[in-house]
Design an enzyme around this catalytic site. Structure first.
Site, PDB file in Angstrom:
ATOM      1  CB  CYS A  75      -0.906  -0.057   1.214  1.00 25.20           C
ATOM      2  SG  CYS A  75      -1.738   1.446   1.514  1.00 25.20           S
ATOM      3  CG  HIS A 131      -1.087   3.560   4.865  1.00 22.89           C
ATOM      4  ND1 HIS A 131      -1.163   2.257   4.464  1.00 22.89           N
ATOM      5  CD2 HIS A 131      -0.284   3.562   5.964  1.00 22.89           C
ATOM      6  CE1 HIS A 131      -0.457   1.498   5.280  1.00 22.89           C
ATOM      7  NE2 HIS A 131       0.087   2.278   6.198  1.00 22.89           N
ATOM      8  CG  ASP A 274      -3.562  -0.520  -2.446  1.00 26.49           C
ATOM      9  OD1 ASP A 274      -4.212  -1.535  -2.778  1.00 26.49           O
ATOM     10  OD2 ASP A 274      -3.280  -0.264  -1.260  1.00 26.49           O
TER      11      ASP A 274
END
Ligand SMILES: *[C@@H]1O[C@H](CO)[C@@H](O)[C@H](O)[C@H]1NC(C)=O
Ligand SMILES: *[C@@H]1O[C@H](CO)[C@@H](O)[C@H](O)[C@H]1NC(C)=O
Ligand SMILES: *[C@@H]1O[C@H](CO)[C@@H](O)[C@H](O)[C@H]1NC(C)=O
Ligand SMILES: *[C@@H]1O[C@H](CO)[C@@H](O)[C@H](O)[C@H]1NC(C)=O
Ligand SMILES: *[C@@H]1O[C@H](CO)[C@@H](O)[C@H](O)[C@H]1NC(C)=O
Length: 499
Positions: A75, A131, A274
């Site tokens: 990710c 993130h 992703d």
């Protein structure tokens, strides 16, 4: 009308045409960049008819499906590439995801995609998962080019309570949104994007970055989605399939909101996952090999498409190569803008997409990471159709079927034990440590035939290219957990302010 009059009016017409075409060209499109989390190759209707995703299928099939669109195996690395156009191995984000407790953010000296768009008149909004670091405000979306942000900073969370382990993680700009507790997140995001689009002045170009939570673990879905899949026998895969349909409904809301506002015809929609599907949590990449956290095609080749103005309608699948680093320059060019960064790795595919011509990309690095195996690192590169893999390819190395159940140990959801798991795995199968692979992806897209020992000349050529990329690598930056991040110190939330 005399000849002279005709000539004059001809000029007038030409001048008018000139201004009209400049006018149309100069009005930048609205742009939606949607990122699905952990959605595998075989997890979407346009690749797998067992999955119910009519809204996405409709967009993909009336746009252009990117048949060879690659991302990083995890990710934060992929998102680093989307936002900067740089390979993660040049940003220090190549090793793993960013843990909640880690004092790391996407390098602050890099210009991000939303910054370029904002500087050129776009209104920029992000809804979903960040993130890319949050230890101080400077790392967070509204300091990095977004006018507004609604969503979470960390890797994953409960779809209802918005808790990641001990910390609540749902924010709107700088505020904690406690009211988000209790609403399934695809509903919450649909409402949020309806509001953002509803309040947008269509005269301004809109950039909406929509990295939705779905379909990352935990496996949670409202019952009516689960009930859509009576033929799926494995409970986990059945919940997961429902989660994809919930994701698809959010896309339906997106399209409706754009239509209601009269913006749809002027909007470009870019869609990618992703990383590949995560095998233990019922993501699936069949017939591709491997999955998330592996350098195999199943970890890195993902569902992707482009839809909207300028994109050839219903042309099927685009065969050109695309990598995560290419989204930045592609979107910038689609917006009619120029942004030069000679150090960037990405190249624009916009002309290839709109003209269905060959991709300018002929080589790409899957990853370079000397920390994944301290002895010799791991690396994979593709040049033309040939793929070279050096070192441990990843945790998932087989060809998994959709209803296969994973019984081996799982990485912790925050992946903080990933290095230990890799060591265990290598302890069991030491051959992986010294793995060497060469695959001809044109003849063998599913990586059954290792040609490494048969084609030393090709191996040497690809190793030469790897050596070049090694010379540009910077070390991965993954410090130990910082106790100052502890949600107990932040009223139970994951919050910026501790670095
Ligand atoms: C979320 O809502 C539930 C049910 O109302 C409640 O028990 C829980 O404490 C709430 N969580 C937070 C972090 O406020
Ligand atoms: C959008 O395009 C469609 C198909 O070309 C057309 O039918 C529709 O009227 C257009 N809508 C707007 C608001 O321009
Ligand atoms: C898409 O890729 C698959 C290989 O995975 C290939 O079989 C298929 O022909 C490709 N489709 C197009 C239109 O390029
Ligand atoms: C990483 O590993 C490769 C292959 O063993 C080596 O050539 C390179 O020098 C290493 N780079 C760093 C920064 O350790
Ligand atoms: C602290 O957290 C509680 C929920 O656990 C919330 O009700 C309260 O408003 C928060 N206080 C502040 C100052 O944010």
């Amino acid at each position: 009308m005399s000849w002279k009059d005709w000539k004059l009016s001809g000029h007038v017409v030409l001048v008018l045409l000139f201004f009209t075409s400049i006018g149309t060209w100069a009005k930048p499109p609205h742009i939606v960049f949607m990122v699905a989390d952990d959605l595998g190759w075989n997890d979407i209707g346009f690749n797998n008819p067992d999955i119910i995703s009519p809204n996405i299928n409709q967009l993909a099939q009336s746009g252009l499906i990117l048949n060879h669109s690659y991302v990083q195996p995890m990710c934060s690395p992929s998102r680093s590439a989307f936002m900067t156009g740089w390979y993660p191995f040049r940003l220090g984000t190549q090793h793993n995801v960013i843990f909640s407790q880690q004092n790391v953010c996407l390098p602050l000296d890099k210009t991000l995609l939303p910054q370029v768009l904002k500087q050129n008149g776009y209104k920029t909004h992000a809804i979903g998962k960040w993130h890319l670091g949050f230890c101080k405000w400077e790392c967070t979306p509204t300091y990095r080019g977004f006018d507004t942000f609604q969503g979470y900073y960390t890797s994953r969370e409960d779809y209802y309570t918005k808790k990641n382990h001990v910390g609540f993680d749902f924010h709107k700009n700088k505020d904690v949104v406690w009211e988000a507790n209790g609403t399934y997140s695809s509903y919450l995001y649909s409402a949020a994007l309806e509001k953002v689009i509803g309040e947008h002045d269509p005269n301004d170009p809109l950039f909406l970055y929509f990295p939705i939570q779905s379909v990352h673990e935990p496996l949670e879905v409202p019952e009516h989605y689960y009930n859509l899949y009576p033929n799926v026998k494995t409970k986990g895969r059945r919940i997961f399939s429902g989660m994809v349909t919930a994701l698809d409904d959010a896309v339906g809301h997106l399209v409706n909101s754009l239509k209601m506002k009269g913006m749809y015809n002027d909007t470009l929609i870019f869609f990618t996952a992703d990383n590949g599907g995560w095998i233990p949590y019922h993501g699936n990449n069949f017939p591709l090999r491997g999955g998330k956290i592996s350098l195999w095609e199943g970890g890195t080749r993902v569902p992707a498409f482009v839809h909207g103005k300028g994109v050839p309608q219903g042309s099927g699948r685009f065969d050109g190569l695309m990598h995560a680093v290419d989204w930045f320059p592609t979107i910038v060019e689609a917006a009619g803008l120029k942004y030069e960064d000679p150090n960037r790795d990405g190249v624009s595919l916009w002309k290839s997409i709109t003209h269905l011509s060959a991709s300018p990309r002929t080589e790409m690095v899957y990853n370079l990471d000397n920390r994944s195996l301290p002895e010799n690192g791991h690396a994979a590169i593709r040049v033309g159709d040939m793929k070279l893999v050096i070192g441990f390819p990843g945790l998932f190395n087989d060809w998994y079927k959709p209803e296969q159940v994973w019984t081996e140990p799982l990485p912790k959801p925050d992946y903080s034990d990933l290095d230990d798991l890799i060591k265990q795995e290598i302890g069991k199968k030491p051959d992986w440590k010294i793995f060497r692979g060469l695959f001809d992806l044109a003849a063998d897209p599913y990586e059954h035939q290792n040609l490494y020992w048969q084609k030393p000349d090709v191996v040497a050529k690809l190793k030469g290219r790897l050596q070049y990329h090694y010379s540009r690598m910077i070390p991965a930056n993954y410090p130990p957990a910082d106790p100052a991040s502890d949600p107990k110190k932040w009223n139970g939330t994951w919050s910026p302010g501790w670095c």
